[in-house]
Design an enzyme around this catalytic site. Structure first.
Site, short mmCIF file in Angstrom:
data_model
loop_
_atom_site.label_atom_id
_atom_site.label_comp_id
_atom_site.label_asym_id
_atom_site.label_seq_id
_atom_site.Cartn_x
_atom_site.Cartn_y
_atom_site.Cartn_z
N HIS A 192 20.93 -4.07 34.55
CA HIS A 192 20.19 -3.71 35.77
C HIS A 192 21.05 -3.98 36.99
CE1 HIS A 192 19.68 -8.04 35.49
NE2 HIS A 192 19.44 -8.03 36.79
N ASP A 211 20.24 -5.62 40.83
CA ASP A 211 19.14 -6.45 41.34
C ASP A 211 18.26 -5.70 42.35
OD1 ASP A 211 19.81 -8.65 39.82
OD2 ASP A 211 20.95 -9.65 41.42
N HIS A 223 24.59 -5.48 35.95
CA HIS A 223 24.93 -6.67 35.19
C HIS A 223 23.87 -6.94 34.14
CE1 HIS A 223 22.57 -8.05 38.67
NE2 HIS A 223 22.06 -8.96 37.85
N ARG A 227 19.81 -18.02 42.07
CA ARG A 227 20.40 -16.84 42.73
C ARG A 227 19.93 -16.77 44.18
NH1 ARG A 227 18.07 -11.24 40.73
NH2 ARG A 227 16.84 -11.42 42.62
FE LIG Z 1 20.09 -9.67 37.98
#
Ligand SMILES: [Fe+2]
Length: 304
Positions: free
Chosen positions: A126, A128, A280, A295
């Site tokens: 995907h 983000d 990623h 994150r």
């Molecule tokens: Fe991600």
């Protein structure tokens, strides 16, 4: 803007402020480790030099940094404006910009929301948060707890993937837009938490958005393939059968080994990817071992 390409061999570059950056490329087209630097203490010239490497190599890594959440946010803020940690999933306590995934808890968590799909580790390529109008420019991931074995992350270069297509297909893809929809993954959680928040705006429904299938990177000018199996639901101009076939081809094409770098995390490492030019995926091979990442994402613009 001219992007300096640091090349595919290890090299040393000296910033205008005299800081030496040791660059270790991890694959031909994507991914570089920047060695011998403490990211808590960066002058403006060093930030500018790191940004060049990031734009050129699409994902960069800093080993052994062991940042606190506050330091993580401060590092992110040198490269842009940190957003809410996630539009739907609540952030960690006291740090609304930090989104944490504790994989040993996530299966239980997602199942409690009635959304089992997200806990399936078999397919997770995907980009983000593409299900909002302005997806993040980039994400900075901090490895908090690393499994003894496994748990790597794969990153794929979506500029290289686009450039590898035949000219006729590239021309055709430039005419298309695709719908991105976060409901399949996050509706159950949104209903559970009541409302989400992104760029300061609250919402109670995840309305699908439309993005070009090929976007032009606003800083490098490169054309980038911008569909992903995590959030792209269909191509607007095609029938579902046509869309499924074309997206199926593009998803497989976009993550071939020749476009991909694989990073093995050490505890305290930091990874910073250009979310406009990559996909990623975690490698879901760590079974019940503990793996925790945090994150921070940077505010983005509307893909064009
Ligand atoms: Fe991600």
């Amino acid at each position: 803007m001219t992007i300096t390409h640091p090349g595919t061999a290890p090299s040393r570059t000296t910033t205008e402020s005299g800081v030496e950056l040791d660059l270790t490329p991890l694959s031909g087209s994507i991914g570089t480790v920047i060695e011998n630097i403490d990211v808590r203490d960066l002058d403006d010239a060093t930030v500018a030099a790191i940004r060049q490497v990031w734009l050129s190599r699409k994902v960069i890594f800093f080993r052994n940094q062991h940042l606190t959440p506050t330091e993580h946010i401060a590092f992110a803020a040198r490269f842009g404006e940190p957003t809410e940690g996630h539009p739907v999933i609540p952030a960690i306590k006291d740090h609304p910009q930090v989104f944490e995934i504790d994989y040993s808890r996530s299966r239980e968590l997602y199942q409690s929301y009635g959304d089992v799909s997200t806990s399936d580790r078999s397919v997770s390529w995907h980009t983000d948060v593409t299900f909002v109008r302005r997806p993040p420019v980039g994400s900075i991931l901090r490895a908090v707890v690393v499994p003894q074995s496994g748990g790597d992350t794969l990153f794929s270069d979506q500029q290289a993937a686009f450039e590898a297509l035949s000219p006729s297909l590239r021309d055709y893809l430039r005419t298309l837009t695709a719908v991105h929809d976060g409901k399949a993954q996050f509706k159950g959680i949104l209903d559970h938490v009541g409302e989400g928040k992104w760029e300061g705006e609250t919402f109670t429904d995840l309305a699908p958005v439309e993005h070009p299938v090929v976007r032009t990177h606003p800083e490098t000018g490169a054309e980038v393939l911008f569909v992903n199996p995590g959030f792209t639901s269909h191509i607007s101009q095609l029938s579902r059968a046509e869309s499924n076939a074309l997206l199926g081809f593009l998803y497989a094409h976009a993550v071939q080994d020749r476009f991909v770098v694989r990073y093995h995390w050490g505890q305290g490492d930091l990874g910073f990817w250009d979310n406009r030019a990559t996909q990623h995926s975690v490698v879901g091979d760590f079974d019940e071992q503990h793996r925790v990442i945090q994150r921070v994402t940077l505010r983005g613009d509307e893909p064009r």
